[in-house]
Motif scaffolding. Sequence first.
Motif, PDB file in Angstrom:
ATOM      1  N   ILE A 179       0.787  -1.327   0.194  1.00  0.00           N
ATOM      2  CA  ILE A 179      -0.153  -0.022   0.125  1.00  0.00           C
ATOM      3  C   ILE A 179       0.791   1.388   0.074  1.00  0.00           C
ATOM      4  CG2 ILE A 179      -1.602   1.263   1.405  1.00  0.00           C
ATOM      5  CD1 ILE A 179      -3.132  -1.310   2.211  1.00  0.00           C
ATOM      6  N   MET A 180       1.725   1.255   0.983  1.00  0.00           N
ATOM      7  CA  MET A 180       2.687   2.655   0.944  1.00  0.00           C
ATOM      8  C   MET A 180       3.507   2.849  -0.283  1.00  0.00           C
ATOM      9  SD  MET A 180       1.391   3.757   3.865  1.00  0.00           S
ATOM     10  CE  MET A 180       2.383   5.156   3.992  1.00  0.00           C
ATOM     11  N   ASP A 181       3.841   1.615  -0.588  1.00  0.00           N
ATOM     12  CA  ASP A 181       4.643   1.781  -2.110  1.00  0.00           C
ATOM     13  C   ASP A 181       3.889   2.339  -3.151  1.00  0.00           C
ATOM     14  OD1 ASP A 181       7.093   0.876  -0.725  1.00  0.00           O
ATOM     15  OD2 ASP A 181       7.023  -1.019  -2.041  1.00  0.00           O
ATOM     16  N   PHE A 182       2.752   1.891  -3.138  1.00  0.00           N
ATOM     17  CA  PHE A 182       1.626   2.448  -4.143  1.00  0.00           C
ATOM     18  C   PHE A 182       1.253   3.742  -4.156  1.00  0.00           C
ATOM     19  CE2 PHE A 182      -2.130   2.994  -6.703  1.00  0.00           C
ATOM     20  CZ  PHE A 182      -2.217   2.202  -7.836  1.00  0.00           C
ATOM     21  N   LEU A 183       1.204   3.982  -2.972  1.00  0.00           N
ATOM     22  CA  LEU A 183       0.547   5.527  -2.611  1.00  0.00           C
ATOM     23  C   LEU A 183       1.722   6.604  -2.720  1.00  0.00           C
ATOM     24  CD1 LEU A 183      -1.567   5.186   0.731  1.00  0.00           C
ATOM     25  CD2 LEU A 183      -2.428   5.463  -1.804  1.00  0.00           C
ATOM     26  N   ALA A 184       3.268   6.176  -2.787  1.00  0.00           N
ATOM     27  CA  ALA A 184       4.091   7.013  -3.080  1.00  0.00           C
ATOM     28  C   ALA A 184       4.483   7.276  -4.377  1.00  0.00           C
ATOM     29  CB  ALA A 184       5.498   6.323  -2.102  1.00  0.00           C
ATOM     30  N   GLU A 185       3.856   6.407  -5.361  1.00  0.00           N
ATOM     31  CA  GLU A 185       4.052   6.683  -6.698  1.00  0.00           C
ATOM     32  C   GLU A 185       2.703   7.038  -7.440  1.00  0.00           C
ATOM     33  OE1 GLU A 185       5.874   2.992  -8.143  1.00  0.00           O
ATOM     34  OE2 GLU A 185       7.525   2.903  -6.848  1.00  0.00           O
ATOM     35  N   HIS A 186       1.449   6.928  -6.780  1.00  0.00           N
ATOM     36  CA  HIS A 186       0.442   7.306  -7.437  1.00  0.00           C
ATOM     37  C   HIS A 186      -0.487   8.262  -6.823  1.00  0.00           C
ATOM     38  CE1 HIS A 186       1.579   3.467  -8.846  1.00  0.00           C
ATOM     39  NE2 HIS A 186       1.157   3.628  -9.927  1.00  0.00           N
ATOM     40  N   ASP A 187      -1.251   9.064  -7.583  1.00  0.00           N
ATOM     41  CA  ASP A 187      -2.101  10.192  -6.997  1.00  0.00           C
ATOM     42  C   ASP A 187      -3.582   9.527  -6.552  1.00  0.00           C
ATOM     43  OD1 ASP A 187      -0.262  12.319  -7.512  1.00  0.00           O
ATOM     44  OD2 ASP A 187      -0.926  12.546  -9.192  1.00  0.00           O
ATOM     45  N   LEU A 188      -3.994   8.603  -6.950  1.00  0.00           N
ATOM     46  CA  LEU A 188      -5.193   7.976  -6.715  1.00  0.00           C
ATOM     47  C   LEU A 188      -4.997   6.425  -6.206  1.00  0.00           C
ATOM     48  CD1 LEU A 188      -7.617   8.946  -9.788  1.00  0.00           C
ATOM     49  CD2 LEU A 188      -7.860   9.556  -7.194  1.00  0.00           C
ATOM     50  N   PRO A 189      -5.603   6.012  -5.379  1.00  0.00           N
ATOM     51  CA  PRO A 189      -6.744   6.499  -4.607  1.00  0.00           C
ATOM     52  C   PRO A 189      -6.071   7.476  -3.602  1.00  0.00           C
ATOM     53  CG  PRO A 189      -6.436   4.503  -3.983  1.00  0.00           C
ATOM     54  CD  PRO A 189      -5.580   4.462  -5.026  1.00  0.00           C
ATOM     55  N   GLU A 190      -6.940   8.552  -3.245  1.00  0.00           N
ATOM     56  CA  GLU A 190      -6.585   9.740  -2.435  1.00  0.00           C
ATOM     57  C   GLU A 190      -6.443   9.345  -0.842  1.00  0.00           C
ATOM     58  OE1 GLU A 190      -9.295  12.707  -3.487  1.00  0.00           O
ATOM     59  OE2 GLU A 190      -8.153  13.256  -5.455  1.00  0.00           O
ATOM     60  N   ARG A 191      -7.436   8.333  -0.470  1.00  0.00           N
ATOM     61  CA  ARG A 191      -7.514   7.763   0.652  1.00  0.00           C
ATOM     62  C   ARG A 191      -7.505   6.383   0.740  1.00  0.00           C
ATOM     63  NH1 ARG A 191     -13.090   8.399   3.712  1.00  0.00           N
ATOM     64  NH2 ARG A 191     -13.311   6.190   3.179  1.00  0.00           N
ATOM     65  N   VAL A 192      -6.571   5.790   1.710  1.00  0.00           N
ATOM     66  CA  VAL A 192      -6.661   4.137   1.773  1.00  0.00           C
ATOM     67  C   VAL A 192      -6.682   4.144   3.051  1.00  0.00           C
ATOM     68  CG1 VAL A 192      -5.351   1.844   1.501  1.00  0.00           C
ATOM     69  CG2 VAL A 192      -5.469   3.785  -0.353  1.00  0.00           C
ATOM     70  N   ARG A 193      -7.675   3.097   3.614  1.00  0.00           N
ATOM     71  CA  ARG A 193      -7.736   2.672   5.123  1.00  0.00           C
ATOM     72  C   ARG A 193      -7.733   1.132   5.119  1.00  0.00           C
ATOM     73  NH1 ARG A 193     -12.961   6.063   7.051  1.00  0.00           N
ATOM     74  NH2 ARG A 193     -14.045   4.557   5.562  1.00  0.00           N
ATOM     75  N   MET A 194      -7.136   0.910   6.354  1.00  0.00           N
ATOM     76  CA  MET A 194      -7.052  -0.680   6.479  1.00  0.00           C
ATOM     77  C   MET A 194      -8.124  -0.931   7.434  1.00  0.00           C
ATOM     78  SD  MET A 194      -6.055  -3.830   6.400  1.00  0.00           S
ATOM     79  CE  MET A 194      -4.418  -3.336   4.950  1.00  0.00           C
ATOM     80  N   VAL A 195      -9.352  -1.542   7.402  1.00  0.00           N
ATOM     81  CA  VAL A 195     -10.557  -1.798   8.248  1.00  0.00           C
ATOM     82  C   VAL A 195     -10.172  -3.055   8.901  1.00  0.00           C
ATOM     83  CG1 VAL A 195     -12.942  -1.779   8.453  1.00  0.00           C
ATOM     84  CG2 VAL A 195     -11.777  -0.402   7.047  1.00  0.00           C
ATOM     85  N   CYS A 196      -9.908  -2.925  10.280  1.00  0.00           N
ATOM     86  CA  CYS A 196      -9.729  -4.198  11.012  1.00  0.00           C
ATOM     87  C   CYS A 196     -11.026  -4.297  11.764  1.00  0.00           C
ATOM     88  CB  CYS A 196      -8.436  -3.861  11.999  1.00  0.00           C
ATOM     89  SG  CYS A 196      -6.770  -3.654  11.038  1.00  0.00           S
ATOM     90  N   HIS A 197     -11.188  -5.867  11.761  1.00  0.00           N
ATOM     91  CA  HIS A 197     -12.529  -6.309  12.452  1.00  0.00           C
ATOM     92  C   HIS A 197     -12.302  -6.223  13.937  1.00  0.00           C
ATOM     93  CE1 HIS A 197     -16.379  -7.972  12.414  1.00  0.00           C
ATOM     94  NE2 HIS A 197     -15.806  -8.962  13.125  1.00  0.00           N
ATOM     95  N   THR A 198     -11.133  -6.208  14.266  1.00  0.00           N
ATOM     96  CA  THR A 198     -10.974  -6.087  15.743  1.00  0.00           C
ATOM     97  C   THR A 198      -9.930  -5.068  16.184  1.00  0.00           C
ATOM     98  OG1 THR A 198      -9.030  -7.930  15.912  1.00  0.00           O
ATOM     99  CG2 THR A 198     -11.316  -8.661  16.195  1.00  0.00           C
TER     100      THR A 198
END
Length: 179
Positions: A136-155
């Motif tokens: 995720i972090m490598d992708f975000l460092a190189e791309h403008d989209l998506p603008e927001r990424v969240r890891m949604v943990c169940h616990t």
Amino acid sequence: MERFSIIVGDITQSDAEAIVNAANTSLLGGSGVDGAIHRAAGPALLSECRGLGGCETGKAKLTHGYNLRARYVLHTPGPVWQGGGLGEPALLASCYRSCLTLAAEHGIRSVDFPSISTGIYGYPLPLAATVALKAIMDFLAEHDLPERVRMVCHTEAAAEVYRQTWNLWYAGDRDDRMR
């Protein structure tokens, strides 16, 4: 990082433009996150998935969200953990990259991920968190989209593993740490 966060919640209630389904290769529903997303989205999701012809492990396919708050679902089959020597880390990283690439190609601005492969597929959570966050972090460092990424943990326990992993690898100093 302002574009990435870790939260505890129910991904089926997400307000992101797209949520990720930790699917099986048939894309026809199953247990865990997959079953919950199919139930919440309603029968139209299953109908659309039937026409997709399945999906290879590590790849992703896009559908509508139907009865979900999310407009889209990104389906990605993660690897079954078999000890780590059969390419599981590369396949898991590919799941995250494939979803993010598909989201960017469709102009999707926000994506919420579950912890792929850590349920019945048995991927150890600390190892999965390292692979997921790097992808995720490598992708975000190189791309403008998506603008927001969240890891949604169940616990909260799972979220804490993700936070500790993020802090270990990405927090520059104490002020940057996720809490």
